[in-house]
Design a protein around this motif. Structure first.
Motif, PDB file in Angstrom:
ATOM      1  N   ILE A   1       0.870  -1.185   0.000  1.00  0.00           N
ATOM      2  CA  ILE A   1       0.000   0.000   0.000  1.00  0.00           C
ATOM      3  C   ILE A   1       0.901   1.228   0.000  1.00  0.00           C
ATOM      4  O   ILE A   1       1.579   1.520   0.987  1.00  0.00           O
ATOM      5  CB  ILE A   1      -0.936   0.025   1.230  1.00  0.00           C
ATOM      6  N   GLY A   2       0.936   1.925  -1.135  1.00  0.00           N
ATOM      7  CA  GLY A   2       1.759   3.136  -1.237  1.00  0.00           C
ATOM      8  C   GLY A   2       2.891   2.953  -2.226  1.00  0.00           C
ATOM      9  O   GLY A   2       3.754   2.091  -2.038  1.00  0.00           O
ATOM     10  N   GLY A   3       2.882   3.759  -3.291  1.00  0.00           N
ATOM     11  CA  GLY A   3       3.911   3.644  -4.332  1.00  0.00           C
ATOM     12  C   GLY A   3       4.950   4.728  -4.226  1.00  0.00           C
ATOM     13  O   GLY A   3       5.282   5.390  -5.212  1.00  0.00           O
ATOM     14  N   GLY A   4       5.488   4.941  -3.018  1.00  0.00           N
ATOM     15  CA  GLY A   4       6.573   5.911  -2.826  1.00  0.00           C
ATOM     16  C   GLY A   4       7.911   5.189  -2.742  1.00  0.00           C
ATOM     17  O   GLY A   4       8.051   4.047  -3.208  1.00  0.00           O
ATOM     18  N   SER A   5       8.885   5.857  -2.121  1.00  0.00           N
ATOM     19  CA  SER A   5      10.259   5.327  -2.092  1.00  0.00           C
ATOM     20  C   SER A   5      10.309   3.913  -1.532  1.00  0.00           C
ATOM     21  O   SER A   5      10.907   3.008  -2.127  1.00  0.00           O
ATOM     22  CB  SER A   5      11.137   6.235  -1.221  1.00  0.00           C
ATOM     23  N   GLY A   6       9.691   3.692  -0.381  1.00  0.00           N
ATOM     24  CA  GLY A   6       9.772   2.388   0.285  1.00  0.00           C
ATOM     25  C   GLY A   6       8.948   1.338  -0.431  1.00  0.00           C
ATOM     26  O   GLY A   6       9.408   0.203  -0.656  1.00  0.00           O
ATOM     27  N   GLY A   7       7.731   1.690  -0.822  1.00  0.00           N
ATOM     28  CA  GLY A   7       6.819   0.731  -1.441  1.00  0.00           C
ATOM     29  C   GLY A   7       7.312   0.247  -2.788  1.00  0.00           C
ATOM     30  O   GLY A   7       7.280  -0.947  -3.106  1.00  0.00           O
ATOM     31  N   LEU A  31       0.533  -3.486  -6.064  1.00  0.00           N
ATOM     32  CA  LEU A  31       0.866  -2.228  -5.392  1.00  0.00           C
ATOM     33  C   LEU A  31      -0.264  -1.234  -5.644  1.00  0.00           C
ATOM     34  O   LEU A  31      -0.645  -1.017  -6.803  1.00  0.00           O
ATOM     35  CB  LEU A  31       2.201  -1.691  -5.915  1.00  0.00           C
ATOM     36  N   ALA A  32      -0.812  -0.668  -4.576  1.00  0.00           N
ATOM     37  CA  ALA A  32      -1.865   0.342  -4.736  1.00  0.00           C
ATOM     38  C   ALA A  32      -1.289   1.721  -4.458  1.00  0.00           C
ATOM     39  O   ALA A  32      -0.571   1.913  -3.470  1.00  0.00           O
ATOM     40  CB  ALA A  32      -3.012   0.055  -3.766  1.00  0.00           C
ATOM     41  N   GLU A  33      -1.595   2.663  -5.339  1.00  0.00           N
ATOM     42  CA  GLU A  33      -1.147   4.058  -5.155  1.00  0.00           C
ATOM     43  C   GLU A  33      -2.343   4.977  -5.429  1.00  0.00           C
ATOM     44  O   GLU A  33      -2.934   4.918  -6.498  1.00  0.00           O
ATOM     45  CB  GLU A  33       0.030   4.369  -6.088  1.00  0.00           C
ATOM     46  N   GLU A  34      -2.647   5.824  -4.447  1.00  0.00           N
ATOM     47  CA  GLU A  34      -3.844   6.662  -4.591  1.00  0.00           C
ATOM     48  C   GLU A  34      -3.563   7.989  -5.285  1.00  0.00           C
ATOM     49  O   GLU A  34      -4.485   8.681  -5.702  1.00  0.00           O
ATOM     50  CB  GLU A  34      -4.486   6.924  -3.219  1.00  0.00           C
ATOM     51  N   HIS A  35      -2.296   8.365  -5.402  1.00  0.00           N
ATOM     52  CA  HIS A  35      -1.977   9.661  -6.006  1.00  0.00           C
ATOM     53  C   HIS A  35      -1.101   9.443  -7.228  1.00  0.00           C
ATOM     54  O   HIS A  35      -1.616   9.192  -8.306  1.00  0.00           O
ATOM     55  CB  HIS A  35      -1.339  10.566  -4.936  1.00  0.00           C
ATOM     56  N   ARG A  36       0.212   9.535  -7.069  1.00  0.00           N
ATOM     57  CA  ARG A  36       1.092   9.334  -8.226  1.00  0.00           C
ATOM     58  C   ARG A  36       2.234   8.409  -7.834  1.00  0.00           C
ATOM     59  O   ARG A  36       2.815   8.550  -6.739  1.00  0.00           O
ATOM     60  CB  ARG A  36       1.653  10.690  -8.702  1.00  0.00           C
ATOM     61  N   ARG A  39      -6.806   4.084  -3.746  1.00  0.00           N
ATOM     62  CA  ARG A  39      -6.538   4.000  -2.315  1.00  0.00           C
ATOM     63  C   ARG A  39      -6.787   2.549  -1.905  1.00  0.00           C
ATOM     64  O   ARG A  39      -7.643   1.862  -2.482  1.00  0.00           O
ATOM     65  CB  ARG A  39      -7.494   4.945  -1.568  1.00  0.00           C
ATOM     66  N   ALA A  40      -6.030   2.074  -0.931  1.00  0.00           N
ATOM     67  CA  ALA A  40      -6.277   0.735  -0.398  1.00  0.00           C
ATOM     68  C   ALA A  40      -6.264   0.820   1.118  1.00  0.00           C
ATOM     69  O   ALA A  40      -5.557   1.661   1.690  1.00  0.00           O
ATOM     70  CB  ALA A  40      -5.202  -0.221  -0.887  1.00  0.00           C
ATOM     71  N   VAL A  85       2.733   3.997   3.320  1.00  0.00           N
ATOM     72  CA  VAL A  85       1.856   5.110   2.921  1.00  0.00           C
ATOM     73  C   VAL A  85       2.451   6.487   3.220  1.00  0.00           C
ATOM     74  O   VAL A  85       1.829   7.506   2.906  1.00  0.00           O
ATOM     75  CB  VAL A  85       0.464   4.995   3.588  1.00  0.00           C
ATOM     76  N   GLY A  86       3.650   6.517   3.826  1.00  0.00           N
ATOM     77  CA  GLY A  86       4.317   7.799   4.014  1.00  0.00           C
ATOM     78  C   GLY A  86       3.655   8.693   5.037  1.00  0.00           C
ATOM     79  O   GLY A  86       2.926   8.246   5.930  1.00  0.00           O
ATOM     80  N   ALA A  87       3.913   9.997   4.892  1.00  0.00           N
ATOM     81  CA  ALA A  87       3.419  10.988   5.852  1.00  0.00           C
ATOM     82  C   ALA A  87       2.873  12.191   5.102  1.00  0.00           C
ATOM     83  O   ALA A  87       3.145  12.373   3.917  1.00  0.00           O
ATOM     84  CB  ALA A  87       4.555  11.412   6.779  1.00  0.00           C
TER      85      ALA A  87
END
Ligand code: FAD
Length: 470
Positions: A29-35, A51-56, A132-133, A159-161
């Protein structure tokens, strides 16, 4: 804490659902650096990954963090370069800066990077869900857009901050770093609230691009947790550059008056500005994520507690990056995502060690730091040896710049080990990366001393400091 070994990856079944009824081996859940890192490495190990990403795709760092910020930092520093060039014989016609060109070019580069991230995921056969997941159980994730319930052998929360907003009347009139990257016009006067690295970086960016900048921080020093010499130097340099640095003050309220924002400060004074930017911290993005239902209780800051393998107290659920209380830095999130993938699917349980993390602050002047501050070293070891130097860069001789480079080495008095290095000056971020290598290898001051200098550089000072300053 030990890794709870209740789950063992046995390789993925080729059918859509394997024997235990899992739709996927890993749901990120979250397609940022860690995900993104975890997804790619896990897929490379043979796992089926969603992988679910709600934004970019790319997350904070790529879309509205490190990368666009550094591009804006580069833009802001040309102002100095144009001035410095004259001392070297150049006649520079009056430079003109166009905010819209900068933002358009920056956006194009971010679009390009997002595509690269996405195609790298696709190449490794990660299934990307643009939604979103939320967590619905130890093995269940709900994909909000389609309503589909996915059963996953493991879930990774990455999901970051989110930036904190200002809890004062009119606080909603303030932008955060998220919006600062998309302003349609450069503010003539911006008031930035906060004393952390995002705050001082944006102060440097806006000042370099020609805005009037007021920096308001409730603490008595900027950059809490940094070495005191760095804190003092940055404050002094910023004031000399014309940035209004107001310490020990808070914002009481913000009102919209005509086309301006009026900001009332705790000292009773008022600033009338075009934009207020809140840079007062970032909160883990755990609200509404369904954690409690799955048996995970975030801490008071909203962060997910994990052990040294990034495993939560629910053995099948892991968390990495800014959603934990680990240092909020991209390399940390990446390292953690990689380690989780290796632990779960690579047959290599990999604990995370959060020691000796070199970091940079892209203020102007730049800051690089690794290891203990002087205060922390004294607290830990009692007595320590300090070497420090303040000098004018060779480039500043002809440019006439008043700015000085500062370097400080903290060493252990009996083992001679280098405990901390702190640099303020040109390319400090680049320098500190390599100092970090030496310190990770356990370098002593004697190792620094026997290293041949590179001349003429500012970096040679690091290997030529002979006399302690204490
Ligand atoms: P993120 O990168 O934030 O990714 C989380 C992703 O999850 C986001 O894309 C989000 O949209 C998505 N998401 C959230 N909830 C859900 C959900 N329920 N379902 C689906 N998707 C969801 N770090 C550095 O090391 N160096 C720097 O110079 C630096 N500069 C920074 C500058 C700024 C202005 C900011 C804000 C941050 C900066 N950082 C920097 C910090 C860095 O960006 C973060 O530490 C890093 O991005 C954390 O990665 P992450 O994977 O934990 O989270």
């Amino acid at each position: 804490m030990e890794l709870i070994k209740s789950e063992v990856f046995q390789g993925s079944a080729s059918s859509a659902q394997n024997a235990e009824g899992f739709d996927t081996d890993l749901f990120v859940i979250g397609g940022g650096s860690g995900g993104v890192r975890a997804a790619r490495i896990a897929a490379g190990h043979g796992a089926r990954v969603m992988l679910a990403e709600e934004h970019r795709v790319g997350g904070t760092c790529v879309i509205r963090g490190c990368v666009p910020k550094k591009l804006l930092v580069y833009a802001s520093r040309f102002a100095h370069d144009f001035r410095d060039a004259e001392g070297f014989g150049w006649t520079v016609p009056t430079p003109h800066f166009d905010w819209n060109s900068l933002i358009t070019n920056k956006d194009a580069e971010i679009d390009r990077l997002e595509n690269v991230y996405q195609s790298n995921l696709e190449k490794t056969k990660v299934e990307i869900l643009r939604s979103r997941a939320v967590v619905e159980g130890a093995h269940e994730v709900r994909v909000v857009k389609t309503g589909r319930l996915v059963r996953a052998r493991f879930i990774l929360i990455a999901v970051g901050a989110n930036p904190s907003t200002l809890p004062v009347p009119g606080g909603d009139l303030a932008i955060t770093s998220n919006e600062a990257f998309y302003l349609t016009k450069r503010p003539d006067h911006v008031l930035i609230v906060g004393g952390g690295y995002i705050s001082v970086e944006f102060a440097g960016i806006f000042a370099g691009l020609g805005s009037r900048v007021t920096l308001v921080h409730r603490g008595d020093k900027l950059l809490r947790g940094f070495d005191h010499a760095i804190q003092d130097r940055l404050g002094d340099t910023y004031r000399k550059r014309g940035i209004e640095v107001l310490l020990g003050r808070k914002v009481e309220d913000i009102r919209k008056v005509g086309g301006f924002l009026e900001v009332r400060l705790s000292d009773g004074t008022i600033r009338r500005v075009d934009e207020v930017m809140a840079a007062t911290g970032r909160k883990p993005h755990t609200k509404g994520l369904g954690l409690e239902g799955a048996g995970i209780v975030p801490d008071d800051d909203g962060a997910i507690p994990v052990n040294d393998h990034c495993q939560t107290k629910v053995p099948s659920i892991y968390a990495v990056g800014d959603v934990t209380n680990h240092p909020h830095l991209t390399p940390v999130a990446i390292r953690e995502g990689h380690a989780v993938a290796d632990t779960l699917f690579g047959g290599r349980p990999t604990p995370i060690v959060h020691e000796l993390i070199p970091t940079a602050v892209f203020s102007t002047p730049e800051i690089g730091t690794v290891g203990l501050t002087e205060a922390a070293a004294r607290h830990q070891y009692g007595h320590v040896t300090i070497f420090q130097a303040t000098f004018r860069d060779m480039k500043a001789t002809l440019s006439g710049s008043e700015e000085r480079t500062f370097m400080k080495l903290i060493t252990h008095p009996s083992t001679d080990k280098v405990l901390g290095v702190h640099i303020v000056g040109h390319e400090a971020a680049e320098l500190i990366q390599l100092v970090g290598v030496a310190m990770t290898m356990g370098a002593t001051k004697a190792d620094f001393d026997r290293t041949m200098a590179v001349h003429p550089t500012a970096a040679e000072e690091l290997v030529t400091m002979r006399t302690p300053s204490n």
